[in-house]
Each structure stands twice: as structure tokens, then as C-alpha cells.
Design a protein around this motif. Sequence first.
Motif, short mmCIF file in Angstrom:
data_model
loop_
_atom_site.label_atom_id
_atom_site.label_comp_id
_atom_site.label_asym_id
_atom_site.label_seq_id
_atom_site.Cartn_x
_atom_site.Cartn_y
_atom_site.Cartn_z
N ALA A 152 43.99 25.28 55.02
CA ALA A 152 44.15 26.17 56.17
C ALA A 152 45.27 27.12 55.80
O ALA A 152 46.44 26.89 56.11
CB ALA A 152 44.47 25.40 57.45
N GLY A 153 44.93 28.17 55.08
CA GLY A 153 45.95 29.09 54.61
C GLY A 153 45.39 30.43 54.20
O GLY A 153 44.21 30.55 53.88
N PHE A 154 46.24 31.44 54.26
CA PHE A 154 45.91 32.77 53.76
C PHE A 154 46.61 32.95 52.41
O PHE A 154 47.84 32.77 52.32
CB PHE A 154 46.41 33.86 54.72
CG PHE A 154 45.56 34.02 55.95
CD1 PHE A 154 44.51 34.94 55.97
CD2 PHE A 154 45.81 33.28 57.09
CE1 PHE A 154 43.74 35.11 57.10
CE2 PHE A 154 45.04 33.44 58.23
CZ PHE A 154 44.00 34.36 58.23
N TYR A 155 45.85 33.32 51.40
CA TYR A 155 46.37 33.45 50.05
C TYR A 155 46.16 34.87 49.55
O TYR A 155 45.11 35.48 49.80
CB TYR A 155 45.68 32.45 49.12
CG TYR A 155 45.90 31.02 49.56
CD1 TYR A 155 47.03 30.33 49.17
CD2 TYR A 155 44.99 30.40 50.41
CE1 TYR A 155 47.26 29.03 49.61
CE2 TYR A 155 45.21 29.10 50.85
CZ TYR A 155 46.35 28.42 50.45
OH TYR A 155 46.58 27.14 50.90
N GLY A 156 47.17 35.38 48.83
CA GLY A 156 46.98 36.66 48.18
C GLY A 156 45.78 36.57 47.25
O GLY A 156 45.73 35.68 46.39
N THR A 157 44.81 37.45 47.45
CA THR A 157 43.56 37.34 46.69
C THR A 157 43.80 37.41 45.20
O THR A 157 43.29 36.57 44.43
CB THR A 157 42.58 38.45 47.12
OG1 THR A 157 42.33 38.33 48.53
CG2 THR A 157 41.27 38.36 46.36
N ALA A 158 44.57 38.39 44.74
CA ALA A 158 44.82 38.54 43.31
C ALA A 158 45.55 37.33 42.74
O ALA A 158 45.23 36.84 41.65
CB ALA A 158 45.61 39.82 43.05
N ALA A 159 46.56 36.82 43.48
CA ALA A 159 47.31 35.66 43.01
C ALA A 159 46.43 34.43 42.93
O ALA A 159 46.51 33.64 41.97
CB ALA A 159 48.50 35.41 43.93
N LEU A 160 45.55 34.25 43.92
CA LEU A 160 44.66 33.09 43.92
C LEU A 160 43.64 33.21 42.79
O LEU A 160 43.33 32.22 42.11
CB LEU A 160 43.96 32.98 45.27
CG LEU A 160 43.13 31.72 45.51
CD1 LEU A 160 43.97 30.46 45.32
CD2 LEU A 160 42.52 31.74 46.92
#
Length: 240
Positions: A152-160
Amino acid sequence: MEFDAVEFDPVEFDAVILAGGRSSRLGGSTKSALVLGGRTLLERALQAAQGAGVIVVVGPDPGSLPAGVLNCREEPPFAGPAAAIAAGLAALAAHHSGDGRTVRAPPLTLVLACDMPRVDAAVTALREALDAGPEADAVMAVSADGRQQPLAGFYGTAALQHSVAEAAQRGGLADASVFSLLASLDVRGILVPSGSTDDVDTWDDAAALGVSGRSPDHGPDESGAPRLNPTLEANGEEPG
């Protein structure tokens, strides 16, 4: 499938919903088709992800996804949540570059397991925290008792995407924990409302959360067990 409108400040994100584990502690019954308040847990996860540019459900095709929602499967099936996140990101990337076009992916990706019946409150808290410092690669739900919930989290797309690529090069996606996948990210924990990340791993959990094992659209199978679809375990242990 219709959802109630929810007003938020504009946040650009895609969503990966995980719905494909073994669910062994539910006797193999499908978690995503469990019901609370007349809606399946998958419908509730889709509601929580409302506002996403593109949503992909990672798991067996339930046959009833809303128009525009993508579906894919981790390889091999039941390879765990890290592999499922990788499959979801790949499906989103393919969508954004399909038909000869290249569309910029949103800066954030919501990762959400479908076995948390009240996760919409957690997602609301996370979205409200996105504009508040300090800067980080991600915001992750933290329950009232201090338990981190990486699904349950929002992640930086590029970092992920970078973390997934590094893990794949090491051969470390299958059966890997989500925490190991996220180890290189700067993650900010966000306290979310009590009960909003409580998940369904057993029938006792389902009873405690007021969740029914019978879907309004899919009755019991021939054995009498509810027809449900497993989700993935957040900690990388054997799913279910």
C-alpha cells in the motif's frame, strides 16, 4: 462497475493491483472475490486506485474488469509479490509505448494488494501526504501499531523500475520479498487510519473484518468452497 466520485488534488499516477497468490491459508479460495458491503475485494482495490491514469491487475483474469483496466500475470505464476510488481510495471510500460506511440509514464505508481478491505482510507492518507515533505522516492502505509505495508504505497515510477531492473539482473525477482526490492529506495512511512491495512490471510481474518466468502456474482464452486482469487503476501513469505 461504477464508483463514487472522490475529489483529490491532482496527482499523476498509474496503479498495479496484486491479485495472484496461492492463498493457501484460505484453502486455495480466491481473495479478490471475497465480499464486503456488496463489493468484492478486487472492486474495492479498484475503487481505492480511482484517479490512476492506467490500472493493471496482476493475477488470473477475473473476467469482469472494467473497460480500460489491464490484466497480466507474473512469470512464473505464484512467483511472489516482487515478480508481480515487475510484471505490472512491464505491462504499464508496454501500454504507454503501444501502437508505435510513446507516452510519458506518470511519475508515481501505486502498488496495492487486493486483500485489504478498507485500504481506500490508507490510500487517501498516502495521497494527502504526497505534497508534504521531506522529499522521498516513495510513501508507504504504516499501521497504528507500526507495521509497514509495502503493498500500500506510492512509488516513484523511475526509481521502482530501476530497482526491478537491478533485481532482475541479480536473478532475484522470483520469491523475493518486497522489502528487499525496495531496499535501495528512500521510503517515507505514513501513518494511516487504524484498520485500513488489515488484510485477509485466513477465514478468521475474514470474519473479524466482516468479509464474506461468497461473491454476489460467483457462487460456491462444486465443492461448496467460495470461488475466490488469491493475492500476494507483502513480506515475501510463501504466498497465502
